[in-house]
Design an enzyme around this catalytic site. Structure first.
Site, short mmCIF file in Angstrom:
data_model
loop_
_atom_site.label_atom_id
_atom_site.label_comp_id
_atom_site.label_asym_id
_atom_site.label_seq_id
_atom_site.Cartn_x
_atom_site.Cartn_y
_atom_site.Cartn_z
N ASP A 193 0.86 -1.19 0.00
CA ASP A 193 0.00 0.00 0.00
C ASP A 193 0.89 1.24 0.00
O ASP A 193 2.06 1.17 0.37
CB ASP A 193 -0.84 0.05 1.29
CG ASP A 193 -1.99 -0.93 1.25
OD1 ASP A 193 -2.32 -1.44 0.16
OD2 ASP A 193 -2.57 -1.18 2.33
N GLN A 215 -0.39 6.97 -6.03
CA GLN A 215 -1.53 7.89 -5.79
C GLN A 215 -1.55 9.04 -6.80
O GLN A 215 -0.54 9.73 -6.95
CB GLN A 215 -1.40 8.47 -4.38
CG GLN A 215 -1.41 7.42 -3.28
CD GLN A 215 -0.64 7.86 -2.04
OE1 GLN A 215 0.40 8.51 -2.15
NE2 GLN A 215 -1.11 7.48 -0.87
N ARG A 267 -1.04 -0.52 -8.74
CA ARG A 267 -2.44 -0.19 -8.45
C ARG A 267 -2.50 1.33 -8.32
O ARG A 267 -1.79 1.90 -7.49
CB ARG A 267 -2.88 -0.83 -7.14
CG ARG A 267 -4.30 -0.37 -6.74
CD ARG A 267 -4.53 -0.46 -5.26
NE ARG A 267 -4.27 -1.80 -4.81
CZ ARG A 267 -3.76 -2.08 -3.61
NH1 ARG A 267 -3.46 -1.13 -2.77
NH2 ARG A 267 -3.55 -3.33 -3.27
N ARG A 320 -12.12 6.45 5.32
CA ARG A 320 -13.30 6.08 4.48
C ARG A 320 -14.39 7.14 4.66
O ARG A 320 -15.07 7.51 3.72
CB ARG A 320 -13.86 4.70 4.86
CG ARG A 320 -12.90 3.54 4.73
CD ARG A 320 -12.52 3.18 3.31
NE ARG A 320 -11.53 4.01 2.68
CZ ARG A 320 -10.20 3.95 2.88
NH1 ARG A 320 -9.69 3.09 3.73
NH2 ARG A 320 -9.37 4.73 2.23
P1 FDA Z 1 -13.90 9.35 -5.32
O1 FDA Z 1 -13.60 9.67 -3.89
O2 FDA Z 1 -13.92 10.45 -6.30
O3 FDA Z 1 -15.27 8.57 -5.36
C1 FDA Z 1 -15.90 8.13 -6.54
C2 FDA Z 1 -17.32 7.74 -6.18
O4 FDA Z 1 -17.27 6.56 -5.35
C3 FDA Z 1 -18.00 8.84 -5.35
O5 FDA Z 1 -18.90 9.52 -6.14
C4 FDA Z 1 -18.68 8.10 -4.21
O6 FDA Z 1 -20.06 7.98 -4.50
C5 FDA Z 1 -18.08 6.71 -4.19
N1 FDA Z 1 -17.25 6.54 -2.98
C6 FDA Z 1 -15.92 6.74 -2.84
N2 FDA Z 1 -15.50 6.47 -1.58
C7 FDA Z 1 -16.62 6.12 -0.91
C8 FDA Z 1 -16.85 5.75 0.43
N3 FDA Z 1 -15.85 5.70 1.35
N4 FDA Z 1 -18.12 5.45 0.78
C9 FDA Z 1 -19.14 5.47 -0.12
N5 FDA Z 1 -18.97 5.82 -1.41
C10 FDA Z 1 -17.74 6.16 -1.80
N6 FDA Z 1 -5.34 5.08 -0.74
C11 FDA Z 1 -4.05 5.33 -0.40
O7 FDA Z 1 -3.70 6.47 -0.14
N7 FDA Z 1 -3.17 4.28 -0.34
C12 FDA Z 1 -3.51 3.00 -0.65
O8 FDA Z 1 -2.67 2.10 -0.59
C13 FDA Z 1 -4.86 2.75 -1.05
N8 FDA Z 1 -5.26 1.48 -1.40
C14 FDA Z 1 -6.51 1.31 -1.96
C15 FDA Z 1 -6.86 0.08 -2.50
C16 FDA Z 1 -8.09 -0.08 -3.14
C17 FDA Z 1 -8.45 -1.41 -3.75
C18 FDA Z 1 -9.00 1.02 -3.19
C19 FDA Z 1 -10.33 0.89 -3.87
C20 FDA Z 1 -8.66 2.23 -2.63
C21 FDA Z 1 -7.43 2.39 -2.00
N9 FDA Z 1 -7.07 3.62 -1.45
C22 FDA Z 1 -5.76 3.83 -1.07
C23 FDA Z 1 -8.09 4.69 -1.23
C24 FDA Z 1 -8.11 5.71 -2.37
O9 FDA Z 1 -6.96 6.50 -2.35
C25 FDA Z 1 -9.33 6.64 -2.28
O10 FDA Z 1 -9.25 7.37 -1.09
C26 FDA Z 1 -10.66 5.91 -2.31
O11 FDA Z 1 -10.65 4.88 -3.25
C27 FDA Z 1 -11.82 6.90 -2.67
O12 FDA Z 1 -11.56 7.49 -3.89
P2 FDA Z 1 -12.22 7.00 -5.27
O13 FDA Z 1 -11.10 6.70 -6.21
O14 FDA Z 1 -13.14 5.89 -5.05
O15 FDA Z 1 -12.88 8.29 -5.90
#
Ligand code: FDA
Length: 305
Positions: A127, A156, A177, A287
């Site tokens: 991560d 990131q 990733r 989250r």
């Molecule tokens: P964004 O926040 O723009 O969300 C897109 C849509 O998804 C939103 O419109 C919302 O509706 C929905 N959504 C997103 N998060 C939600 C939530 N918590 N609850 C409900 N709905 C939600 N980060 C990091 O810094 N280091 C890491 O190692 C990782 N590892 C990692 C692994 C995997 C498999 C995932 C999916 C994510 C991570 N992350 C992470 C977290 C990542 O950086 C990010 O904070 C989250 O994925 C939320 O961002 P989105 O890309 O989903 O987009």
């Protein structure tokens, strides 16, 4: 609200006390099936019935004693044994500080190598934590990848340095990733607006797809729930000669489950990350910070069922 929640994630007093409150414990269940490895494995078996592979992560970060890093490594080894024994299509994802990166870099590398050896051919992911650890984490990956091809690294898109990290890693055939980023970072190192973070995400994906098209061997996982962005990357791939979807989609347990099923139905390779462990507080607060509307859900847990 996002900054307040990220501040709460790092506050030692809240970290000690909030997880004791019953309504917080009830709310966190939305994002994790339970605190034990067994509960995570049982959830993974349910995903297996739907043909969905998983990723496991044991929660916990920033240790103060090396013994805790050794204990985490041992716990991951037990988990990997159990994944193998149950025949689950499950990878593991570890936080470098959870294996002692703050305290002893060589020991962290040794732990990582043991995990990669035990998990092969399944991938062990690193991560990415806050920007104070980015350089050492990339270096750790550069050290482990040539010896263990089944290792991957999370990068990131909110960090301004990520494009050069991708270019730097291409020669070692990385497994990457790409996520947007979950920590509070200063504007000197990170894009702050959603528009910039998303634009950089897309640009990074395009640069990696270009590299693949030019014969570079690498793996790309899109760790995001942003289905619009996933769609844009897919469209770019299709209109640039990729016959199959050249990336996996990775989402978190309990978040946009409907989209996970829909994408899978449409032929996207989808993997679900299952978190477990008792040290869930900072992870859970991140989250909530991603979608402050989740705070309303957490507060609703105060009401009787
Ligand atoms: P964004 O926040 O723009 O969300 C897109 C849509 O998804 C939103 O419109 C919302 O509706 C929905 N959504 C997103 N998060 C939600 C939530 N918590 N609850 C409900 N709905 C939600 N980060 C990091 O810094 N280091 C890491 O190692 C990782 N590892 C990692 C692994 C995997 C498999 C995932 C999916 C994510 C991570 N992350 C992470 C977290 C990542 O950086 C990010 O904070 C989250 O994925 C939320 O961002 P989105 O890309 O989903 O987009």
């Amino acid at each position: 609200m996002r900054r307040l929640l990220l501040w709460m994630a790092g506050n030692a007093f809240l970290r000690r006390n909030l997880p004791r409150l019953w309504f917080t414990r009830r709310a966190v269940r939305r994002f994790m099936p339970g605190e034990t490895a067994l509960e995570a494995l049982v959830a993974a078996e349910r995903f297996r019935e739907q043909g969905t592979p998983v990723l496991f992560t044991l929660l916990g970060e920033n240790l103060s004693r090396l013994e805790d890093a050794d204990a985490h490594a041992a716990e991951y080894l037990e988990l990997i044994d159990e994944i193998n024994r149950r025949g689950i299509d499950g990878e593991v994802s570890v936080k470098p500080t959870q294996l002692g990166l703050d305290l002893d870099r060589d020991r962290t590398l040794a732990h990582l190598e043991r995990l990669a050896g035990a998990a092969a051919p399944r991938t062990v992911w690193l991560d990415m934590e806050g920007s104070a650890y980015t350089e050492t984490t990339v270096e750790l990956y550069e050290a482990v990848k040539p010896r263990h091809s089944n290792t991957g690294l999370c990068l990131q898109s909110y960090l301004k340095r990520t494009y050069s990290d991708v270019q730097r890693l291409l020669p070692i055939e990385p497994r990457i990733r790409l996520v947007k980023g979950a920590y509070a970072e200063p504007p000197t190192v990170a894009y702050r607006s959603r528009r910039e973070v998303d634009a950089n995400y897309l640009a990074l994906c395009v640069s990696m797809l270009e590299a693949m098209r030019n014969g570079r061997r690498m793996f790309l996982g899109l760790g995001t729930h942003d289905v619009e962005l996933i769609r844009q990357v897919e469209q770019y791939a299709r209109s640039n000669g990729f016959e199959q979807i050249p990336f996996d989609v990775e989402m978190l347990y309990g978040i946009r489950a409907d989209q996970q099923r829909r994408l899978k139905k449409e032929g996207f390779p989808v993997r679900v990350l299952i978190a477990y462990g008792s040290a869930w507080y900072p992870w859970y607060m991140r989250r909530l910070a991603e979608r402050p509307a989740n705070v309303v859900f957490a507060l609703r847990q105060l009401l009787p069922v």
